[in-house]
Design a protein around this motif. Structure first.
Motif, mmCIF file in Angstrom:
data_model
loop_
_atom_site.group_PDB
_atom_site.id
_atom_site.type_symbol
_atom_site.label_atom_id
_atom_site.label_comp_id
_atom_site.label_asym_id
_atom_site.label_seq_id
_atom_site.Cartn_x
_atom_site.Cartn_y
_atom_site.Cartn_z
ATOM 1 N N ARG A 1 -8.260 3.172 9.928
ATOM 2 C CA ARG A 1 -8.456 2.265 10.796
ATOM 3 C C ARG A 1 -8.086 0.717 10.633
ATOM 4 O O ARG A 1 -7.427 0.025 11.433
ATOM 5 N N TYR A 2 -8.136 0.168 9.437
ATOM 6 C CA TYR A 2 -7.563 -0.987 8.938
ATOM 7 C C TYR A 2 -5.897 -1.188 9.186
ATOM 8 O O TYR A 2 -5.612 -2.142 9.921
ATOM 9 N N ARG A 3 -5.383 -0.183 8.974
ATOM 10 C CA ARG A 3 -3.886 -0.423 8.938
ATOM 11 C C ARG A 3 -3.544 -0.076 10.528
ATOM 12 O O ARG A 3 -2.478 -0.729 10.857
ATOM 13 N N LYS A 4 -4.272 0.538 10.999
ATOM 14 C CA LYS A 4 -3.875 0.718 12.685
ATOM 15 C C LYS A 4 -4.097 -0.684 13.268
ATOM 16 O O LYS A 4 -3.197 -0.904 14.294
ATOM 17 N N ASN A 5 -5.210 -0.780 13.047
ATOM 18 C CA ASN A 5 -5.693 -2.522 13.791
ATOM 19 C C ASN A 5 -4.625 -3.675 13.502
ATOM 20 O O ASN A 5 -4.388 -4.600 14.406
ATOM 21 N N TYR A 6 -4.117 -3.518 12.371
ATOM 22 C CA TYR A 6 -3.184 -4.677 12.005
ATOM 23 C C TYR A 6 -1.698 -4.294 11.904
ATOM 24 O O TYR A 6 -0.885 -4.906 11.426
ATOM 25 N N HIS A 7 -1.437 -3.219 12.566
ATOM 26 C CA HIS A 7 -0.189 -2.589 12.640
ATOM 27 C C HIS A 7 0.624 -2.556 11.291
ATOM 28 O O HIS A 7 1.657 -2.955 11.060
ATOM 29 N N LEU A 8 -0.194 -1.927 10.228
ATOM 30 C CA LEU A 8 0.515 -1.699 8.908
ATOM 31 C C LEU A 8 0.688 -0.485 8.614
ATOM 32 O O LEU A 8 0.917 -0.065 7.312
ATOM 33 N N THR A 9 0.876 0.575 9.579
ATOM 34 C CA THR A 9 0.920 1.884 9.204
ATOM 35 C C THR A 9 2.280 2.301 8.537
ATOM 36 O O THR A 9 2.303 3.417 7.952
ATOM 37 N N ASP A 10 3.215 1.460 8.736
ATOM 38 C CA ASP A 10 4.702 1.851 8.199
ATOM 39 C C ASP A 10 4.803 0.904 6.841
ATOM 40 O O ASP A 10 5.935 1.195 6.339
ATOM 41 N N ALA A 11 4.050 0.213 6.345
ATOM 42 C CA ALA A 11 4.002 -0.556 5.043
ATOM 43 C C ALA A 11 3.847 0.438 3.964
ATOM 44 O O ALA A 11 3.130 1.316 3.866
ATOM 45 N N PRO A 12 4.809 0.334 3.202
ATOM 46 C CA PRO A 12 4.924 1.606 2.209
ATOM 47 C C PRO A 12 4.343 1.023 0.828
ATOM 48 O O PRO A 12 4.403 1.662 -0.185
ATOM 49 N N ILE A 13 3.452 0.118 0.748
ATOM 50 C CA ILE A 13 2.880 -0.477 -0.477
ATOM 51 C C ILE A 13 1.353 -0.215 -0.172
ATOM 52 O O ILE A 13 0.844 0.107 0.904
ATOM 53 N N ILE A 14 0.771 -0.367 -1.445
ATOM 54 C CA ILE A 14 -0.779 -0.185 -1.363
ATOM 55 C C ILE A 14 -1.260 -1.517 -1.275
ATOM 56 O O ILE A 14 -0.971 -2.540 -1.985
ATOM 57 N N LEU A 15 -1.962 -1.922 -0.150
ATOM 58 C CA LEU A 15 -2.680 -3.141 0.182
ATOM 59 C C LEU A 15 -3.717 -3.422 -0.892
ATOM 60 O O LEU A 15 -4.516 -2.511 -1.478
ATOM 61 N N VAL A 16 -4.184 -4.685 -0.670
ATOM 62 C CA VAL A 16 -4.992 -5.324 -1.890
ATOM 63 C C VAL A 16 -6.712 -4.507 -1.442
ATOM 64 O O VAL A 16 -7.326 -3.931 -2.426
ATOM 65 N N LYS A 17 -6.810 -4.459 -0.042
ATOM 66 C CA LYS A 17 -7.822 -3.695 0.065
ATOM 67 C C LYS A 17 -8.131 -2.238 -0.044
ATOM 68 O O LYS A 17 -9.253 -1.648 -0.526
ATOM 69 N N GLU A 18 -6.936 -1.455 -0.245
ATOM 70 C CA GLU A 18 -6.828 -0.235 -0.611
ATOM 71 C C GLU A 18 -7.274 0.056 -2.108
ATOM 72 O O GLU A 18 -7.860 0.708 -2.687
ATOM 73 N N TRP A 19 -6.588 -1.136 -3.004
ATOM 74 C CA TRP A 19 -7.142 -1.116 -4.291
ATOM 75 C C TRP A 19 -8.302 -1.331 -4.523
ATOM 76 O O TRP A 19 -8.955 -0.699 -5.571
ATOM 77 N N TYR A 20 -9.035 -2.186 -3.981
ATOM 78 C CA TYR A 20 -10.620 -2.306 -3.869
ATOM 79 C C TYR A 20 -11.272 -0.882 -3.800
ATOM 80 O O TYR A 20 -12.170 -0.673 -4.561
ATOM 81 N N LEU A 21 -10.754 -0.123 -2.565
ATOM 82 C CA LEU A 21 -11.582 1.030 -2.278
ATOM 83 C C LEU A 21 -11.099 1.905 -3.514
ATOM 84 O O LEU A 21 -11.955 2.722 -3.843
ATOM 85 N N ILE A 22 -9.993 1.901 -3.855
ATOM 86 C CA ILE A 22 -9.455 2.991 -5.090
ATOM 87 C C ILE A 22 -10.453 2.504 -6.283
ATOM 88 O O ILE A 22 -11.032 3.625 -7.114
ATOM 89 N N SER A 23 -10.432 1.392 -6.720
ATOM 90 C CA SER A 23 -11.282 0.878 -7.825
ATOM 91 C C SER A 23 -12.787 1.258 -7.795
ATOM 92 O O SER A 23 -13.627 1.482 -8.760
ATOM 93 N N ALA A 24 -13.433 1.373 -6.531
ATOM 94 C CA ALA A 24 -14.739 1.476 -6.295
ATOM 95 C C ALA A 24 -14.921 3.136 -6.443
ATOM 96 O O ALA A 24 -16.022 3.429 -6.982
#
Length: 111
Positions: free
Chosen positions: A69-92
Motif C-alpha cells: 500500500r505504501y509503495r502504491k500510494n507514493y508511486h514507488l512500485t517500480d523502485a528496485p531498492i529496499i526502502l528504509v521503511k521496508e528495512w524497519y519492517l524486516i528488522s522488526a
C-alpha cells in the motif's frame, strides 16, 4: 519490493520451521505461563507451540500488505531498492523471530 516481500516471507517460513522443530523435541506438555520467579503456572499440549509462528506469519503478512500500500500510494512500485521503511519492517520481523524462538525454547525446557 519483491526482495523485501521475499525476505519477510522467508522469515515467516523460518519461524514456522523453528516451531516445528521445537514440536519434534518437546515433551507432551509444555509450559504455557511462567511466573516471574520461573514457576510454571499453566501447562498445555506441545502443539500450542504453533501459536508463536502463526502470530509471526500474521504480523508479517500485515507488514507485506502495508508495504504494498505504501509503495502504491507514493508511486514507488517500480523502485528496485529496499526502502528504509521496508528495512524497519524486516528488522522488526527478525526481532520477533528471535523473541518467539527464545519463548518457545523456554516453554519446552521449563516444566
Amino acid at each position: 519490493m519483491k526482495k523485501s516481500i521475499l525476505l519477510i516471507r522467508s522469515i515467516s517460513l523460518l519461524g514456522l520451521l523453528v516451531g516445528l522443530s521445537f514440536i519434534v523435541v518437546a515433551p507432551k506438555t509444555i509450559a504455557l505461563h511462567i511466573a516471574a520467579n520461573n514457576i510454571v503456572d499453566s501447562t498445555g499440549s506441545k502443539y500450542m507451540l504453533l501459536l508463536e509462528p502463526a502470530l509471526l506469519i500474521i504480523v508479517n503478512e500485515v507488514s507485506v500488505f502495508n508495504l504494498k500500500r505504501y509503495r502504491k500510494n507514493y508511486h514507488l512500485t517500480d523502485a528496485p531498492i529496499i526502502l528504509v521503511k521496508e528495512w524497519y519492517l524486516i528488522s522488526a520481523a527478525i526481532v520477533l523471530l528471535v523473541v518467539f524462538g527464545f519463548l518457545m525454547y523456554e516453554q519446552v525446557t521449563l516444566r
